[in-house]
Design a protein around this motif. Structure first.
Motif, short mmCIF file in Angstrom:
data_model
loop_
_atom_site.label_atom_id
_atom_site.label_comp_id
_atom_site.label_asym_id
_atom_site.label_seq_id
_atom_site.Cartn_x
_atom_site.Cartn_y
_atom_site.Cartn_z
N UNK A 96 5.94 10.81 -0.79
CA UNK A 96 5.08 9.55 -1.10
C UNK A 96 5.64 8.70 0.46
N UNK A 97 4.84 7.73 0.69
CA UNK A 97 5.04 6.74 1.74
C UNK A 97 4.68 5.40 1.03
N UNK A 102 0.94 -1.34 0.21
CA UNK A 102 0.00 -0.08 -0.23
C UNK A 102 0.90 1.19 -0.13
N UNK A 103 0.24 2.41 -0.44
CA UNK A 103 1.01 3.52 -0.28
C UNK A 103 0.20 4.70 -0.71
N UNK A 104 0.88 5.89 -0.25
CA UNK A 104 0.08 7.23 -0.50
C UNK A 104 1.08 8.26 -1.18
N UNK A 127 2.47 1.18 -5.19
CA UNK A 127 1.98 2.59 -5.91
C UNK A 127 1.81 3.52 -4.54
N UNK A 128 1.85 4.82 -4.82
CA UNK A 128 1.95 5.55 -6.05
C UNK A 128 3.18 5.52 -6.60
N UNK A 176 5.13 14.13 -10.74
CA UNK A 176 3.80 13.49 -11.10
C UNK A 176 3.72 12.01 -10.05
N UNK A 177 2.67 11.75 -9.72
CA UNK A 177 2.50 10.60 -8.89
C UNK A 177 1.02 9.95 -9.52
N UNK A 178 1.16 8.59 -9.69
CA UNK A 178 0.05 8.07 -10.12
C UNK A 178 -0.52 6.78 -9.30
#
Ligand code: M6R
Length: 608
Positions: A44-45, A32-34, A86-87, A95-97
């Motif tokens: 991001x983490x 998982x990630x944000x 992700x992201x 940019x993060x996706x």
């Protein structure tokens, strides 16, 4: 399977993202990630494993921004590691996706981007999207995402943020569900309504091809040419309690115990006892069209396929129309015989199963009319079918399907009853079936009141390495479903077989170590099943029988017995499946399995 959440508003984004990810845990994931826009840059983490590890990473290094996206990943391209979670960021970090689905031309795009100097840091197909958006960036984020989408092949639900155009999340859908949540001074994007239900019930479901620009105070939906599209706002009609455990140890147990209510809900306003028929408003089939059907194809996967097998027997018995039941994954790639008088029934709890959706589209393309028997309101199958029956079972969170199965069988019975009465079934027989349907909720409750008897049987067999489930006629699919439940959540190898077919091979497996579950209510083939019980006993198998009477013929043959109430033969599966759900549940719990999120499984299989 993978889950997407996005938040944009006036509050810190990460608590919303984490909560949304937790609400989607049931779908199955392995990392998982944000990513959050914070002070003009993206932070991001990410973490492999459970969301708790992501929470630890955030606790150690919090992020403060108010616009963010999050993801739970179910590995397809590359192992479930932090670097594949992700992201994914573009090379310059602007940019993060997050992405659900599969980019089929990822290899070609990766090669082109490498030639342009981009270095890849993951094994995923998603990373190409982040670099591609960086490479194409011009004007707004939405214009750039539209340009990038023109180069993508495959399926996606995407959410993208960029520090070059902050204050918005751009989302895009092709083949993988996404919805916008409309809040007060805040908006959400999610792949699953349960992720945002704590904050809003107002949602906009995106259609394939839609691109959405989501901002703090509004949203826009665009087509591939950036032209605005109007999309209806829906109200989700279930509340938070429906997606919480409500005092039960597991969602699966809660859902098993909900069945008196969910079966009732499946019939509410539909059963016409005095005429021995049903009223099904959403079929969108005229009397003439119903009368012209000369062939029915039922297509589905997994548990839904098992209910389809029961539906076949009901429809053939009551309506005298030939029915073929096809695995959706097989149907979509063969050359099936479909005519204008073919009805294709598509069964799916989630309404998002990729193979089932593709099979429905294929049947439509070939000229069949399609009916979706679907639980999730607003899901893709429900929106693309020609008509259908909602199951009204409420959200099913446990990965192992239980209440959706019994509701599917009931919905199939309602449909068979309606069609049969139109095509000559007597009112007397129709009333008998309608009365039997009406009695089911109380009968299920009566079974559930004796759940501890099943728990006792589970204690005896919790260490068994194998199980065999046997049944005949309409109870053969129940045997298949019982075996599937057990293997899914306890990891015990289990097979379901037609009871008489056993002597053509599986009988070789039987010895004193082999538990054999007979689904043997007192129906038209009961005497035949007794012979099969004798064959197993003669080889010292351990017999657990699901019966409906004190049967003299079983005395001395059966080691454990559980009685279910009696109903008409065709509806026995609704009752017989309940003790098998409980048996699988209790065995799994006693073996220490993660019942609600069994290993390797996803709740909704949105990839091929
Ligand atoms: O959402 P669907 O009914 O289309 O899902 C089909 C199967 O993936 C599903 O029934 C699966 O077999 C379950 N894990 C069964 O418990």
């Amino acid at each position: 399977m993978c889950g997407i959440i996005g938040y944009i508003g006036g509050k810190t984004a990460t608590p919303f993202l984490i909560e949304g990810l937790k609400r989607m845990e049931y779908r199955g994931y392995d990392s998982a990630g944000v990513a959050v826009l914070d002070a003009g840059a993206i932070a991001t983490r990410r973490a492999a494993g459970k969301i708790a590890r992501l929470e630890s990473a955030l606790a150690a290094a919090p992020i403060a921004g108010t616009t963010g996206i999050g993801h739970t990943r179910w590995a397809t391209h590359g192992p479930p590691t932090e670097r594949n979670a992700h992201p994914h960021l573009s090379a310059d970090g602007t940019v993060a996706v997050v992405h659900n689905g599969i980019i089929e031309n990822a290899n070609a795009l990766r090669a082109a981007l490498r030639d342009a100097g981009y270095e890849f840091r993951s094994d995923t197909d998603t990373e190409v999207v982040a670099h591609l958006v960086q490479e194409l960036f011009e004007g707004s984020l939405e214009d750039t995402v539209l340009a990038a989408l023109a180069q993508l092949e495959g399926t996606y639900g995407l959410a993208v943020v960029s520090s070059r155009d902050p204050g918005k999340i751009v989302a895009a859908r092709k083949g993988s569900p996404l919805l916008i949540g409309i809040g007060e001074d805040e908006h959400f994007v999610a792949s699953d309504a349960s992720a945002i239900l704590a904050h809003t019930r107002q949602v906009v479901y995106l259609d394939d091809g839609d691109v959405a620009v989501i901002e703090r105070n509004g949203y826009r939906v665009l087509d591939a040419n950036a032209a605005p599209l109007a999309r209806h706002v829906h109200k989700i009609d279930w509340d938070l309690a429906a997606i919480e455990r409500g005092g039960f140890a597991h969602f699966m147990l809660k859902e098993i115990f909900e069945q008196p209510q969910t079966v009732e809900n499946a019939m509410r306003g539909r059963l016409i006892l005095e005429d021995g028929t049903s009223k099904l408003g959403g079929l969108n089939l005229s009397h003439e069209q119903l009368m012209a059907i000369d062939h029915i194809i039922i297509t589905a996967c997994g548990t839904s396929w098992h209910s389809g097998l029961i539906g076949k027997l009901m429809i053939e018995e009551l309506c005298r129309i030939p029915v073929a039941v096809e695995y959706a994954s097989e149907f979509r790639y063969r050359n099936p015989i479909v005519s204008a008088n073919t009805l294709c029934i598509v069964i799916s709890q989630s309404g998002e199963t990729a193979d089932t959706l593709a099979a429905m589209r294929e049947a439509k393309r070939r000229g069949a009319r399609t009916l979706g028997f679907v639980n999730v309101v607003g899901s893709t199958i429900a929106r693309e079918d020609d008509g259908g029956i909602y199951l009204h079972a409420g959200p099913e969170i446990g990965v192992a399907s239980t209440k959706a199965f019994t509701s599917q069988v009931v919905a199939l019975a309602l449909f068979a009853l309606k069609l049969a009465r139109k095509r000559g079934l007597s009112v007397t027989r129709g009333m008998e079936i309608a009365q039997a349907l009406h009695a089911l909720p109380a009968q299920i409750k009566e079974i559930l009141d004796r759940a501890e008897q099943i728990e006792h049987i589970a204690e005896e067999f919790k260490r068994a390495p194998n199980f065999l489930y046997l049944g005949r006629g309409v109870n053969f699919p129940v045997a298949l479903e019982g075996a599937l439940k057990l293997k899914e959540i306890s990891y015990i190898h289990a097979e379901g077989y037609p009871a008489a077919e056993m002597k053509h091979g599986p009988i070789a497996l039987i010895d004193e170590m082999m538990p054999v579950v007979f689904v043997a209510p007192h129906d038209a083939v009961f005497d035949k099943v007794v012979s099969n019980v004798q064959e197993v006993k003669a080889r010292k198998g351990n017999i657990i029988a699901i019966t409906s009477r004190d049967e003299a013929a079983l005395k001395g043959l059966v080691d454990y017995e559980f009685r279910i109430p009696e109903t008409v033969d065709l509806l026995m599966p609704v009752l017989a499946s309940v003790p098998l759900q409980l048996l699988a549940y209790y065995i799994a719990v006693k073996r220490g399995s993660n019942v609600d999120q069994p290993r390797n499984l996803a709740k909704s299989v949105t990839v091929e």
